[in-house]
Design an enzyme around this catalytic site. Sequence first.
Site, PDB file in Angstrom:
ATOM      1  N   LYS A  54       0.823  -1.092   0.011  1.00  0.00           N
ATOM      2  CA  LYS A  54       0.224   0.017   0.046  1.00  0.00           C
ATOM      3  C   LYS A  54       0.809   1.250   0.188  1.00  0.00           C
ATOM      4  O   LYS A  54       0.610   2.086  -0.739  1.00  0.00           O
ATOM      5  CB  LYS A  54      -0.911   0.107   1.183  1.00  0.00           C
ATOM      6  CG  LYS A  54      -2.057  -1.198   1.198  1.00  0.00           C
ATOM      7  CD  LYS A  54      -2.779  -1.139   2.593  1.00  0.00           C
ATOM      8  CE  LYS A  54      -3.812  -2.349   2.338  1.00  0.00           C
ATOM      9  NZ  LYS A  54      -4.626  -2.247   3.936  1.00  0.00           N
ATOM     10  N   ALA A  70      -0.613   0.468   6.215  1.00  0.00           N
ATOM     11  CA  ALA A  70      -1.037  -0.281   7.570  1.00  0.00           C
ATOM     12  C   ALA A  70      -1.912  -1.315   6.815  1.00  0.00           C
ATOM     13  O   ALA A  70      -2.824  -1.191   5.960  1.00  0.00           O
ATOM     14  CB  ALA A  70      -1.614   0.484   8.572  1.00  0.00           C
ATOM     15  N   ASP A  71      -2.334  -2.593   7.510  1.00  0.00           N
ATOM     16  CA  ASP A  71      -3.180  -3.458   7.420  1.00  0.00           C
ATOM     17  C   ASP A  71      -3.335  -4.539   8.555  1.00  0.00           C
ATOM     18  O   ASP A  71      -2.651  -4.580   9.471  1.00  0.00           O
ATOM     19  CB  ASP A  71      -2.701  -4.539   6.214  1.00  0.00           C
ATOM     20  CG  ASP A  71      -3.715  -5.517   5.917  1.00  0.00           C
ATOM     21  OD1 ASP A  71      -4.798  -5.093   5.167  1.00  0.00           O
ATOM     22  OD2 ASP A  71      -3.905  -6.536   6.186  1.00  0.00           O
ATOM     23  N   THR A  72      -4.581  -4.754   8.709  1.00  0.00           N
ATOM     24  CA  THR A  72      -5.338  -5.401  10.141  1.00  0.00           C
ATOM     25  C   THR A  72      -5.739  -6.644   9.646  1.00  0.00           C
ATOM     26  O   THR A  72      -6.748  -6.436   8.663  1.00  0.00           O
ATOM     27  CB  THR A  72      -5.897  -4.410  10.908  1.00  0.00           C
ATOM     28  OG1 THR A  72      -5.223  -3.202  11.290  1.00  0.00           O
ATOM     29  CG2 THR A  72      -6.403  -5.280  12.096  1.00  0.00           C
ATOM     30  N   GLY A 107       0.091  -4.795  10.838  1.00  0.00           N
ATOM     31  CA  GLY A 107       1.373  -4.534  10.093  1.00  0.00           C
ATOM     32  C   GLY A 107       1.422  -3.192   9.778  1.00  0.00           C
ATOM     33  O   GLY A 107       0.259  -2.597   9.058  1.00  0.00           O
TER      34      GLY A 107
END
Length: 199
Positions: A54, A70-72, A107
């Site tokens: 991203k 960011a990624d969840t 992350g």
Amino acid sequence: MSAPRLVLASGSPRRRELLRQLGLKLIVEVPDVDETPLPGEEPETHTMRLAATKAAKIAARYPDDWVLGADTTVVVDGAMLGKPVDADDAFRMLSTISGRWHIVVTGFCLLKHNDNERFTGAGASEVYIRQLTPEQIRAYVATGEPMDKAGAYAIQDIGASLVQVVRGSYTNVVGLPLAEVAVLWEKIHGQNVLIERDS
């Protein structure tokens, strides 16, 4: 001295609000990224890969600025629960995590295109969802809130009524381990985000 500018590569209003609490000059761009896990990919690796992807998608347009991706994901029984595809999927996810613990992994990646610099990391928190009846789950799904949330709930909104215990970073569950990101930002820029706020 005002804070350096940060580009957030995310459409999440929750991440945007968390970063603005630090007083950062913030630009928001939403990248188009396939979030499907790779075969055998571990949750931490998955979220950090997507965070980096991203950030890289947006960084070329802002080569002199730091970009944050960011990624969840929600992890239960070793399986990742992303965003539900429809109301039935949201019901399935919430039924799965009802009355038990799960792990939320987020992350993040900070990168600067022109300097070829990149820093990645991840946070993990444990969350216990109280026991829910099918009627309670359906009522929550009917609010529409679960539809764009990993694991089909939002701890900072209506979903807070579902969460009984959090072990670890609360902001990580919201969508960004803010303390870890702040520490990294301070190391990069040599300034305290709590002091060098943008006025």
